[in-house]
Design a protein around this motif. Structure first.
Motif, mmCIF file in Angstrom:
data_model
loop_
_atom_site.group_PDB
_atom_site.id
_atom_site.type_symbol
_atom_site.label_atom_id
_atom_site.label_comp_id
_atom_site.label_asym_id
_atom_site.label_seq_id
_atom_site.Cartn_x
_atom_site.Cartn_y
_atom_site.Cartn_z
ATOM 1 N N ASP A 35 11.800 -10.170 12.444
ATOM 2 C CA ASP A 35 13.232 -9.900 12.424
ATOM 3 C C ASP A 35 13.903 -10.520 11.205
ATOM 4 O O ASP A 35 15.074 -10.248 10.932
ATOM 5 N N ALA A 36 13.166 -11.343 10.473
ATOM 6 C CA ALA A 36 13.755 -12.037 9.326
ATOM 7 C C ALA A 36 13.895 -11.133 8.109
ATOM 8 O O ALA A 36 14.630 -11.458 7.178
ATOM 9 N N GLU A 37 13.177 -10.022 8.085
ATOM 10 C CA GLU A 37 13.214 -9.111 6.940
ATOM 11 C C GLU A 37 13.559 -7.706 7.418
ATOM 12 O O GLU A 37 12.905 -7.167 8.316
ATOM 13 N N ALA A 38 14.594 -7.103 6.808
ATOM 14 C CA ALA A 38 14.977 -5.738 7.181
ATOM 15 C C ALA A 38 13.913 -4.737 6.762
ATOM 16 O O ALA A 38 13.718 -3.709 7.410
ATOM 17 N N VAL A 39 13.218 -5.024 5.656
ATOM 18 C CA VAL A 39 12.141 -4.167 5.166
ATOM 19 C C VAL A 39 10.929 -5.049 4.916
ATOM 20 O O VAL A 39 11.034 -6.089 4.268
ATOM 21 N N SER A 40 9.764 -4.667 5.442
ATOM 22 C CA SER A 40 8.544 -5.452 5.193
ATOM 23 C C SER A 40 7.541 -4.694 4.334
ATOM 24 O O SER A 40 6.604 -5.294 3.812
ATOM 25 N N GLU A 41 7.729 -3.382 4.174
ATOM 26 C CA GLU A 41 6.777 -2.591 3.387
ATOM 27 C C GLU A 41 6.756 -3.011 1.919
ATOM 28 O O GLU A 41 5.745 -2.834 1.239
ATOM 29 N N ASP A 42 7.887 -3.567 1.422
ATOM 30 C CA ASP A 42 7.924 -3.965 0.014
ATOM 31 C C ASP A 42 7.451 -5.402 -0.200
ATOM 32 O O ASP A 42 7.761 -6.013 -1.214
ATOM 33 N N LYS A 43 6.699 -5.902 0.743
ATOM 34 C CA LYS A 43 6.021 -7.195 0.609
ATOM 35 C C LYS A 43 4.589 -6.948 1.045
ATOM 36 O O LYS A 43 4.260 -7.054 2.234
ATOM 37 N N ALA A 44 3.749 -6.589 0.074
ATOM 38 C CA ALA A 44 2.414 -6.092 0.427
ATOM 39 C C ALA A 44 1.372 -6.498 -0.604
ATOM 40 O O ALA A 44 1.697 -6.799 -1.754
#
Length: 708
Positions: free
Chosen positions: A591-600
């Motif tokens: 829940d801490a990140e609105a988008v996680s796909e751009d951290k890969a």
């Protein structure tokens, strides 16, 4: 079409002739009859533009910090170029437009309807349906032109929630303030107006307000307490524009216990806790014309909020203001201080800057309607010359920031003949077409692609149009340079592949990093190494809001497809072997990140045994270098830091290469493509390699999305 633009470097206003925008799905194409200059907002923009560099910096300390961070990571010269480019881009002025619908791409509007919108000062505007409202028959065009500014005041009133008989203060009675006074009176409130301008206060008095003039020595706090019969006012709506915090401080001191303060304008916010704490005051900042503002789903995609859950949106506020006007509860005639023909608009902005008493400046559009709808405009100073057969004659589709800052200058540096530039709205095509010395500007993309005088197309649009335009241009017999990504889906990629298979034209994707001078040095050094190589690539991409178009899978494709593809291509280039495997892992659900796909992390394997990892991270520090490439091979190491510093470790005959200016290879990339067009022969990047990188990129995104 003509439109008013302002240069942020000089503050000068200009009437520009541009191709008329095309009607698009979900939008309404409008022939303007009247527009209103918002004296507060637009005067502030003009004054900012005319200020010196030091003054601009003082007004935007957050931007100064961003500039300093960029200097630390990208170097001084690159940063200077970026700042100059930003300030050199003129901005459209105005957001209070009235006109007649010419074409409608949405339900609810028909040709011939009179409408108000937040369109700019232009004689033709294309506006999304949620930012338009039909004008009742009894409301004149001039009156309706005040709808949008009145809606700004109305949203502040809605947040303050006044009730019949309450006492309210309006601080700052410019255009929005006077309209706010009238709407509070229509709500059944007692109103006091505070301003330093005696003439504006007299107008407020005419509309039923008591007045207070601090310039005449009157104390707003004492006046407010007296006005409220000693109890303290129920609420204060601040519509002033000032750097001082006094309006908020005074509002707190004149309010009753649990009073409401709403900031509609712009003031200082150096507040004293005790003023708010002891009375349990509510303080809120109002956002423009209401719910939906700055929400891309509402404003750009046309998604409305359910009325049962959001009663008042910006469009419904427009409707409410128009109803007040139709009922005679909102009188704007006394607010019109000047009427100026649209063709003399620059004079209106000189007046705005010079005459601080100017209130409602109305621009009238009485020139021919049919003459406005030209989709092509010839530009001065074109560098098109008679050319030999095969020389690239280029048409650009897209005139946004990257096209203007990077790609057009790169094509110019490679001596391309720039024929036509297209943008959906038309205006950007003219602005960047003049700077780039194009022959024509257009808003008709299909006509540009079909033009027999053009043999080469550069595509620099939003990502969801890349594949379609590329396939269309290839089938039209054109050479194509398309910015990455080549496609957003596997089906799109196959369509481009099919179009290319039947074409003998050059296809190039803007994978510029492989053409960067320091990468070319790395490639040369690696050629002598026969052992497999190991790669570590880090892209400190920085955060982008979740609602930005690049994050939308249907429009931008997400940042892995839209940007990480650069590094997939770069690793493929340095490895010089086909990609045989791909594994990808994204940040776990949180829940801490609105988008996680751009951290890969992306791991690639190659046919020669080489492998490498790409760390694409949007959660790093802005002062940390954006890009780093490391190659380990045969007991040696190369490290490239942000395309400025290249170092060799244990590398015979090579220690370092430093650049004064960051060079990511844009100019060399464009030059290689144009040379291939003119001279024929092999493509700078083999087509199969382009399709391979695109396929691997899509497979990477598929893996990451399967982990969501």
């Amino acid at each position: 079409m003509k439109q008013i633009l302002q240069n942020l470097s000089t503050g000068q206003s200009e009437l520009v002739e541009a191709p008329a925008p095309r009607a698009r799905k979900g939008q309404v194409l409008i022939d303007t009859t009247v527009s209103l200059i918002s004296t507060g907002t637009e005067r502030m923009l003009v004054d900012f533009g005319r200020a010196g560099v030091i003054s601009k910096a003082r007004q935007q300390p957050d931007k100064v910090r961003q500039v300093l961070d960029k200097v630390a990571t990208d170097g001084l010269m690159t940063t200077v170029d970026a700042v100059r480019s930003k300030l050199a881009q003129p901005i459209p002025l105005g957001y209070c437009n009235v006109g007649v619908v010419r074409e409608s791409g949405t339900e609810g509007f028909q040709p011939g309807d009179r409408v108000v919108s937040n369109g700019p000062h232009a004689d033709v505007v294309s506006v999304q349906k949620n930012l338009c409202a039909r004008i009742p028959d009894g409301v004149s065009d001039e009156t309706a032109a005040f709808t949008v500014v009145a809606s700004i005041g109305l949203q502040g009133i809605r947040l303050a929630q006044p009730t019949l008989g309450e006492s309210f203060v309006v601080t700052g009675v410019g255009l929005i303030g006077i309209l706010t006074v009238q709407m509070l009176r229509a709500q059944g409130c007692r109103v006091m107006a505070v301003d330093f301008d005696a003439e504006k206060l007299e107008l407020a008095r005419q509309f039923g307000a008591q007045i207070c003039n601090p310039a005449a020595g009157e104390d707003p706090v004492a006046a407010g307490l007296a006005f409220s019969r000693g109890a303290g006012v129920d609420g204060v709506i601040v519509t002033a524009s000032t750097k001082s915090s006094d309006p908020i401080t005074q509002a707190a001191r004149m309010c009753r216990k649990r009073g409401r303060i709403v900031l509609v304008g712009v003031t200082g916010l150096e507040l004293t806790r005790a003023d708010f704490y002891e009375k349990e005051l509510s303080f809120q900042v109002s956002c423009s014309y209401g719910p939906g503002r700055y929400d891309a789903a509402y404003e750009e995609q046309g998604q409305d909020y359910p009325i049962g859950f959001v009663r008042w949106t910006e469009k419904r506020n427009f409707d409410a203001v128009l109803d007040l006007m139709a009922a005679g509860a909102l009188d704007v005639a006394p607010l019109i201080s000047h009427r100026i023909p649209f063709e003399e608009a620059p004079r209106a902005y000189e007046l705005l800057s010079r005459d601080k008493s100017a209130l409602g400046i109305v621009l009238s559009y009485e020139h021919s309607v049919e003459g406005r709808h030209c989709t092509h405009v010839d530009l001065p100073a074109s560098e098109i010359t008679a050319s030999a057969s095969g020389k690239p004659i280029v048409g650009f589709i897209g005139a946004g920031n990257y096209a203007s800052r990077m790609l057009i200058p790169a094509f110019k540096a490679a001596r391309a003949q720039l024929h036509t530039i297209a943008s959906a709205g038309g205006t950007n095509a003219v602005l960047h077409g003049r700077t780039g010395r194009f022959a024509k500007a257009t808003s008709d993309t299909d006509a540009l692609i079909a033009d027999p005088a053009i043999n080469t197309i550069a595509i620099v649009t939003r990502h969801n149009s890349h594949a379609r335009l590329t396939a269309q241009a290839l089938r039209a017999g054109k050479h194509v340079f398309v910015e990455k990504p080549l496609a957003l889906t596997h089906d799109e990629l196959e369509d481009v592949r099919a179009a290319h298979a039947t074409s003998d034209r050059q296809l190039m994707v803007g994978f510029n990093r492989r053409f960067a001078p320091q990468v070319q040095v790395m490639k040369k050094l690696l050629t002598a190494v026969t052992a497999p190589k190991s790669f570590v690539m880090v892209m400190n991409a920085g955060a982008i809001p979740a609602d930005h178009w690049t994050q939308d899978p249907a429009v931008g494709g997400g940042r892995i497809i839209g940007e990480a593809c650069h590094y997939i291509d770069l690793m493929r280039f340095l490895a010089d072997a086909p990609i045989t495997s791909v594994q990808a892992r994204r940040m776990g659900g949180t829940d801490a990140e609105a988008v996680s796909e751009d951290k890969a992390a992306i791991m690639l394997g190659f046919a020669d045994g080489s492998f490498g990892t790409i760390h694409y991270l949007a959660n790093g520090g802005a002062s940390f270098p954006k890009e780093r490439v490391e190659v380990f091979a045969a007991g040696r190491t190369l490290q490239l830091d942000n395309f400025l510093k290249l170092r060799g470790f244990n590398w015979p005959g090579f220690k370092k290469q430093n650049l004064w200016r960051q060079d990511k290879g844009q100019t060399a990339c464009a030059a290689a493509f144009l040379a291939a067009v003119e001279q024929g022969g092999s493509a700078p990047i083999p087509a199969e390699e382009l399709f391979e990188v695109a396929r691997v990129t899509l497979e990477t995104a598929d893996q990451l999305r399967a982990q969501a």
